[in-house]
Design a protein around this motif. Structure first.
Motif, PDB file in Angstrom:
ATOM      1  N   ARG A 147       0.844  -1.196   0.000  1.00  0.00           N
ATOM      2  CA  ARG A 147       0.000   0.000   0.000  1.00  0.00           C
ATOM      3  C   ARG A 147       0.882   1.250   0.000  1.00  0.00           C
ATOM      4  O   ARG A 147       1.855   1.329   0.751  1.00  0.00           O
ATOM      5  CB  ARG A 147      -0.871  -0.027   1.252  1.00  0.00           C
ATOM      6  N   ASP A 176      -4.425   7.297 -10.505  1.00  0.00           N
ATOM      7  CA  ASP A 176      -5.182   6.122 -10.067  1.00  0.00           C
ATOM      8  C   ASP A 176      -5.039   5.806  -8.583  1.00  0.00           C
ATOM      9  O   ASP A 176      -5.133   4.650  -8.180  1.00  0.00           O
ATOM     10  CB  ASP A 176      -4.817   4.873 -10.895  1.00  0.00           C
ATOM     11  N   GLN A 234      -6.876   5.881  -5.134  1.00  0.00           N
ATOM     12  CA  GLN A 234      -8.290   5.902  -4.746  1.00  0.00           C
ATOM     13  C   GLN A 234      -8.475   6.831  -3.552  1.00  0.00           C
ATOM     14  O   GLN A 234      -7.701   6.773  -2.601  1.00  0.00           O
ATOM     15  CB  GLN A 234      -8.764   4.496  -4.359  1.00  0.00           C
ATOM     16  N   LYS A 282      -3.030   3.632  -3.092  1.00  0.00           N
ATOM     17  CA  LYS A 282      -2.875   2.740  -4.239  1.00  0.00           C
ATOM     18  C   LYS A 282      -2.390   1.418  -3.657  1.00  0.00           C
ATOM     19  O   LYS A 282      -1.475   1.404  -2.839  1.00  0.00           O
ATOM     20  CB  LYS A 282      -1.849   3.326  -5.202  1.00  0.00           C
ATOM     21  N   ASP A 288      -2.213  -4.713  -5.718  1.00  0.00           N
ATOM     22  CA  ASP A 288      -3.123  -5.511  -6.552  1.00  0.00           C
ATOM     23  C   ASP A 288      -3.833  -4.690  -7.618  1.00  0.00           C
ATOM     24  O   ASP A 288      -4.285  -5.230  -8.616  1.00  0.00           O
ATOM     25  CB  ASP A 288      -4.190  -6.188  -5.686  1.00  0.00           C
ATOM     26  N   ASN A 289      -3.963  -3.383  -7.390  1.00  0.00           N
ATOM     27  CA  ASN A 289      -4.725  -2.530  -8.323  1.00  0.00           C
ATOM     28  C   ASN A 289      -3.825  -1.836  -9.336  1.00  0.00           C
ATOM     29  O   ASN A 289      -4.244  -0.884  -9.959  1.00  0.00           O
ATOM     30  CB  ASN A 289      -5.487  -1.457  -7.553  1.00  0.00           C
ATOM     31  N   ILE A 345      -1.862  -0.648 -12.489  1.00  0.00           N
ATOM     32  CA  ILE A 345      -1.954  -0.684 -13.954  1.00  0.00           C
ATOM     33  C   ILE A 345      -0.533  -0.482 -14.443  1.00  0.00           C
ATOM     34  O   ILE A 345       0.059   0.573 -14.271  1.00  0.00           O
ATOM     35  CB  ILE A 345      -2.874   0.439 -14.481  1.00  0.00           C
TER      36      ILE A 345
END
Length: 183
Positions: A129, A149, A151, A174, A177-178, A180
């Protein structure tokens, strides 16, 4: 054996370790009213700015983070700084921060540099994280976090005092796992 400080290079940018010769540029950034408006520290003199240089060095020495000087690929132009601090190995997370000398605002430098720093955090530092705490009134930074990106997870209302007044902080994060990844 001490690990060598990483350099990250793209066609346009070089992210490298701070050098003593960066002192004037760090002072230029962290004494500019528009740059420090939402930044946690500011300096009135070159001498005082050495404190920030020590902060950068101590992060690495103490294993509590890593900050990079953000420069042009040829290392001739110093744009600003970005990195990770408050690193928790136990919780596999760190806090992201960045600033640019105002002449370089709006050139897409942060949009290019921050993903490089995040990837370093996830891949090399094994973070899960990366969080950002942004003053609620800092519209530019909030916009950057969204473009990158991160959140928006919520707002901590009146959680800190700055210049004698309570300020609120927006939390962005961020997760590994998320991600890009660029192709």
């Amino acid at each position: 054996m001490k690990k060598e400080f990483p350099s990250i290079k793209t066609e346009r940018l070089l992210l490298r370790q701070f050098a003593d010769s960066d002192l004037e540029n760090v002072f230029k950034g962290l004494s500019h009213p528009e740059v420090i408006k939402y930044y946690g520290v500011s300096f009135q003199t070159l001498e005082a700015t050495k404190e920030q240089m020590l902060f950068f060095a101590d992060l690495e020495k103490n294993g509590t983070g890593i900050w990079f000087a953000i420069c042009s690929a040829d290392n001739r132009t110093f744009y600003g700084a970005g990195g990770l601090n408050n690193l928790s190995k136990e919780h596999k997370k760190a806090e992201i921060g960045f600033w640019l000398i105002s002449n370089f605002w709006g050139h897409g430098i942060i949009k290019e540099a921050i993903p490089l720093i995040c990837n370093y955090g996830f891949d090399d530092l094994e973070l899960n994280r990366i969080e950002g705490f942004v003053e609620s009134e800092n519209k530019n930074c909030k916009s950057v976090m969204a473009k990158l990106d991160f959140q928006h997870e919520g707002t901590m209302r009146d959680c800190e005092i700055k210049n004698g007044k309570f300020i609120s902080l927006d939390i962005y994060a961020k997760l590994k796992d998320n991600l890009i990844r660029p192709e």
